[in-house]
Design an enzyme around this catalytic site. Structure first.
Site, PDB file in Angstrom:
ATOM      1  N   LYS A   1      -1.506 -13.757  14.023  1.00 17.86           N
ATOM      2  CA  LYS A   1      -1.909 -12.391  14.355  1.00 17.86           C
ATOM      3  C   LYS A   1      -3.356 -12.246  13.929  1.00 17.86           C
ATOM      4  CE  LYS A   1      -1.185  -7.477  13.509  1.00 17.86           C
ATOM      5  NZ  LYS A   1      -2.599  -7.231  13.116  1.00 17.86           N
TER       6      LYS A   1
ATOM      7  N   GLY B   1      -4.056  -9.967   2.280  1.00 17.19           N
ATOM      8  CA  GLY B   1      -4.456  -8.614   2.603  1.00 17.19           C
ATOM      9  C   GLY B   1      -4.106  -7.642   1.498  1.00 17.19           C
ATOM     10  N   SER B   2      -3.941  -6.382   1.869  1.00 18.57           N
ATOM     11  CA  SER B   2      -3.745  -5.323   0.889  1.00 18.57           C
ATOM     12  C   SER B   2      -2.337  -5.349   0.304  1.00 18.57           C
ATOM     13  CB  SER B   2      -3.991  -3.961   1.537  1.00 18.57           C
ATOM     14  OG  SER B   2      -2.968  -3.658   2.465  1.00 18.57           O
TER      15      SER B   2
ATOM     16  N   GLY C   1       0.005  -3.042   2.657  1.00 19.04           N
ATOM     17  CA  GLY C   1       0.411  -3.691   3.899  1.00 19.04           C
ATOM     18  C   GLY C   1       1.272  -4.913   3.653  1.00 19.04           C
TER      19      GLY C   1
ATOM     20  N   GLU D   1      -0.737 -12.956  -0.399  1.00 23.21           N
ATOM     21  CA  GLU D   1      -1.736 -12.763  -1.448  1.00 23.21           C
ATOM     22  C   GLU D   1      -2.204 -11.321  -1.335  1.00 23.21           C
ATOM     23  OE1 GLU D   1      -6.307 -13.712  -2.069  1.00 23.21           O
ATOM     24  OE2 GLU D   1      -5.152 -15.499  -1.522  1.00 23.21           O
TER      25      GLU D   1
ATOM     26  N   CYS E   1     -11.295 -12.187  -3.187  1.00 23.44           N
ATOM     27  CA  CYS E   1     -10.038 -11.938  -3.894  1.00 23.44           C
ATOM     28  C   CYS E   1     -10.121 -12.356  -5.352  1.00 23.44           C
ATOM     29  CB  CYS E   1      -8.892 -12.661  -3.193  1.00 23.44           C
ATOM     30  SG  CYS E   1      -9.254 -14.360  -2.757  1.00 23.44           S
TER      31      CYS E   1
END
Length: 505
Positions: free
Chosen positions: A182, A239-240, A243, A263, A300
């Site tokens: 995606k 990502g967050s 989410g 992560e 990150c």
């Protein structure tokens, strides 16, 4: 190589339209329209991936290694196009994109070398004991086998190394698993160019076309459909926290739950011990400023918190830090949304009576300036929100009164990707007290360094206890990341003709 964006999805060798379009939001340069993904495309890609697994999952290690190397070569053949569209979409400087491209192709080749050696298969054989009493023992052989099609979510902050052909994709392909990506709507053009590179490598090596698909963003339904599709057997995500946790819950709630390797966030705290501060407080302040503001703080592993002993050394450290931050100019953030979230995060710190502003700036639009705050150890422990990640160049100094208070903070920390200790020889006893505590909190422990910069090597762990990642036993960087997409299978009394080729004598 001249390249024109099609704005379409690549599904099993075909470039397809979607339901309407969305426009990219580049930091500079022209915007482009891209097809919005839908559930029908997800179904088609997952079914093609399952069909490809029948052959790709049983391909030889040499064949898979050749495919990985071909992808690396095709990415390099499109180097100029990737850099051009990547800098436009993300605002990242040319040198950063070039370095990230090298990391991406380097890890593809590293994984190719690794699987050719074969140690990752963890092959084990227990010979038959036909004369054993009171019952004979059969021959048992074990090997790691690929799990099936994998869904990968592109990351906003790494358009190459953690996206279309990034670490999750490379690890899954190395393991023998087809991939459905995606794409991230922050850099859809970069994703499309890389997808063309993978498509060219598929044709060059004769791999089944269903081994890779790219479905562009623009719709949450795509992500939800991907993680819930019954043919998808694992998910890689960067990502967050919000989410990622939502997708994790969907994976866990399936009729057949699947692993979600997410992560999700980390503040990467640093513990600066007394003797190190006495010896080099100014240098540590300058080093932290450089690490905190690298890439506008959009890493990150960005070290957002420094725990220091209260006193004159802390004053020197902060003075040096502020002076260094004052020299940092405005930097472009990856997306409008990330910039807005950063500004809101700064606002939350500014609005707290507990946090003292040391260097406060005003960012606007998609640009970011650094900010620095200070708090006492006891107030930090009383306000958990201050230990949550603000994605961007925001730092927090926590002043403590003793090593015991450092230990208490260490115990209260959430899971992290990294934890750092700055120390000199005289700090050894304090470091020994802290280490057993901090080792339980992070996947990577550093001494006298800064965590920004993750080496792609055999020994790297990029992961940690929740919420840093959803699976503390895994890493998303390094050759051990391949293990996420394998499962052990024992074969009992199988004749050689039925055994996997890699397990035969």
């Amino acid at each position: 190589m001249v390249f024109t964006l099609s704005g379409r999805h690549l599904v099993a060798g075909e470039w397809l339209e979607g339901d309407g379009t969305f426009a990219s939001l580049p930091a500079h340069g022209p915007a482009h329209d891209f097809a919005v993904g839908n559930v029908s495309l997800v179904n088609r890609a997952a079914e093609a991936a399952e069909e490809a697994f029948v052959s790709y999952g049983y391909a030889s290690r040499a064949e898979r290694a050749a495919f990985l190397r071909a992808i690396a070569g095709e990415i390099e053949a499109r180097a100029d196009e990737i850099t051009e569209i990547g800098t436009q979409e993300t605002g990242l400087p040319t040198a950063r994109l070039q370095g990230e491209r090298g990391r991406t192709t380097g890890q593809l080749r590293l994984f190719a070398d690794h699987i050719e050696k074969g140690e990752y298969l963890d092959r084990r054989v227990d010979a038959a004991l036909p004369d054993r009493q009171p019952a004979p023992r059969p021959e048992i052989r074990l090997i790691q086998r690929p799990i099936g099609p994998v869904a990968v979510f592109g990351a906003s902050n790494f358009p190459l190394a953690f996206s279309t052909a990034g670490g999750d994709t490379a690890a899954a392909l190395a393991a023998g698993c087809p991939v459905v990506v995606k794409g991230h709507s922050a850099h859809p053009g970069t994703g499309e160019v890389v997808a063309h590179a993978i498509e060219a490598a598929i044709k060059k090596t004769g791999i089944h076309e269903g081994v890779f698909s790219l479905i562009q963003g623009g719709s949450r339904q795509v992500g939800e459909a991907l993680v819930q599709h019954p043919l998808i057997k694992a998910v890689g995500f960067t990502g967050s926290l919000t989410g990622g946790r939502a997708l994790f819950n969907l994976c866990a709630g399936r009729p057949e739950p699947i692993p979600f390797f997410g992560e999700l966030g980390s503040v990467n705290p640093m513990f600066l011990l007394p003797e190190a501060m006495k010896a080099r407080a100014e240098a540590l302040g300058e080093g932290w400023a450089a690490s905190l503001t690298m890439g506008a703080g959009q890493f990150c592993t960005n070290p957002g918190i420094a725990i220091v002993m209260n006193g004159s050394e802390a004053d020197r450290f902060i003075t040096s830090m502020v002076e260094a931050l004052q020299k940092v100019g405005s930097q472009t953030m990856l997306t409008d949304g990330i910039a807005t979230a950063y500004q809101e995060g700064v606002g939350r710190f500014s609005g707290r009576n507990t946090a003292k502003p040391l260097y406060v700036t005003e960012s606007s639009g998609r640009n970011a300036l650094p900010n620095l705050f200070e708090i006492s150890g006891d107030r930090f422990l009383a306000d958990h929100a201050l230990s949550e990640e603000v994605f961007g160049p925001l730092g927090l100094v926590v002043r403590v009164q003793s090593v015991e208070e450092m230990e208490l903070i260490g115990r209260r920390l959430d899971g992290q990707l990294t934890v750092t200790i700055h120390m000199d020889a005289g700090d050894l006893d304090a470091a020994k007290r802290l280490l057993p505590i901090l080792e339980r909190k992070a996947g990577r422990l550093l001494v006298n360094g800064f965590p920004t910069g993750v080496e792609v090597v055999d020994s790297m762990v990029h992961g940690g206890p929740y919420p840093a990642s959803t699976n503390f036993g895994a890493t998303s960087v390094g050759t051990m990341s391949i293990r996420r997409f394998l499962r052990p299978v024992s074969y009992q009394n199988l004749p050689p003709e039925l055994q996997p080729e890699d397990l035969r004598d």
